[in-house]
Design an enzyme around this catalytic site. Sequence first.
Site, short mmCIF file in Angstrom:
data_model
loop_
_atom_site.label_atom_id
_atom_site.label_comp_id
_atom_site.label_asym_id
_atom_site.label_seq_id
_atom_site.Cartn_x
_atom_site.Cartn_y
_atom_site.Cartn_z
N ASP A 293 0.94 -1.12 0.03
CA ASP A 293 -0.10 0.02 -0.08
C ASP A 293 0.84 1.11 0.04
O ASP A 293 1.74 1.85 0.80
CB ASP A 293 -1.10 -0.07 1.11
CG ASP A 293 -1.57 1.28 1.48
OD1 ASP A 293 -1.79 2.02 0.35
OD2 ASP A 293 -2.17 1.50 2.46
N GLY B 189 1.01 5.03 -0.02
CA GLY B 189 0.39 6.15 0.24
C GLY B 189 0.80 7.49 -0.04
O GLY B 189 2.07 7.64 -0.89
N ARG C 294 3.39 7.25 3.40
CA ARG C 294 4.38 6.21 3.79
C ARG C 294 4.05 4.99 2.83
O ARG C 294 2.76 4.89 2.33
CB ARG C 294 4.07 5.63 5.26
CG ARG C 294 4.60 6.68 6.19
CD ARG C 294 4.40 6.10 7.71
NE ARG C 294 3.00 5.27 8.01
CZ ARG C 294 2.91 4.65 8.78
NH1 ARG C 294 3.63 4.09 9.48
NH2 ARG C 294 1.43 4.25 9.13
N ASP D 157 -6.38 3.41 -3.66
CA ASP D 157 -6.53 3.14 -2.17
C ASP D 157 -7.96 3.44 -1.67
O ASP D 157 -8.57 2.51 -0.74
CB ASP D 157 -5.87 4.18 -1.32
CG ASP D 157 -6.09 5.66 -1.51
OD1 ASP D 157 -6.79 5.95 -2.85
OD2 ASP D 157 -5.77 6.39 -0.71
N ARG D 158 -8.99 4.37 -2.10
CA ARG D 158 -10.34 4.21 -2.11
C ARG D 158 -11.05 3.13 -2.20
O ARG D 158 -11.79 2.60 -1.77
CB ARG D 158 -10.93 5.56 -2.42
CG ARG D 158 -10.18 6.91 -2.05
CD ARG D 158 -10.80 8.21 -2.92
NE ARG D 158 -12.28 8.51 -2.66
CZ ARG D 158 -12.77 9.38 -3.55
NH1 ARG D 158 -12.21 9.67 -4.47
NH2 ARG D 158 -14.19 9.54 -2.99
N THR E 93 -3.00 11.18 5.73
CA THR E 93 -2.51 12.56 5.21
C THR E 93 -3.81 13.54 4.62
O THR E 93 -3.84 14.67 4.93
CB THR E 93 -1.56 12.34 4.12
OG1 THR E 93 -0.33 11.60 4.42
CG2 THR E 93 -1.24 14.08 3.38
#
Length: 253
Positions: free
Chosen positions: A7, A9, A12, A106-107, A134
């Site tokens: 993942d 982001g 990170r 990600d969503r 974030t």
Amino acid sequence: MSFLAVDIGNTRLKWALYADDARPGASPERQGAVFIENCGRLADDDWQHLAAPRAMLGSNVASDAVRRRVEEQMDRWDVAPRWVVPSTQAGGVTNGYDHPTRLGADRWVAVIGARAHARQRGFGGPVLVVMVGTAVTVEALSSDGHYLGGLILPGHGIMLRALESGTAGLRVPTGEVRDFPTNTSDALTSGGTYAITGAIERLYRHLQAREGRAPLVLMTGGAGWKVSPALDVPHELIEGLIFDGLLALQHGT
């Protein structure tokens, strides 16, 4: 044999190694996280002694350059990196975004993970998916698995930096969440927290009115613990919702 979930982001990169047959909700055999600027050292650090996974699937909201650096860290393995591209339908979810491929990976993956959680517990109602990092996203999923859309708003850090850059005299330490803040530090922290929780509670009401029943609220993200105590609707904190979505997609569940 194992499966590597990644993942990437805004701040990170998080990774988790699972047994090959792991399903959403499973605990990883190993996991870790690095700041984006350090992702070019994964092969020498976090992944130095990691056995080659059989398969890899990732979610990336950073740049293509970051993705390529991560792929370079896998060169010593005989594995083809795969990255999620939002589609019109996957993991039991129908994508209602105007342009499905423009929805953040990600969503999309988090909504699929939330759907998997709801199914596992036999919950047939709507789901509200909250990611606090974030940025903050709040996603609405109908009872029949239709992704209805969602909200994007700045996280605590972005809010505070915006105020610091645009308003004189607000460079103060982070405070506490108070009902009636009486100092600037508490006013800033409370204002940011209530902005986030207010958005969550508003979409909660919209989804409840549409579906005729209260939604299951699942919250994830590194800063979820900051928001959770101030949220006035029942909810659960789930640490690895994106990983659960990647597991669901990997196994077609």
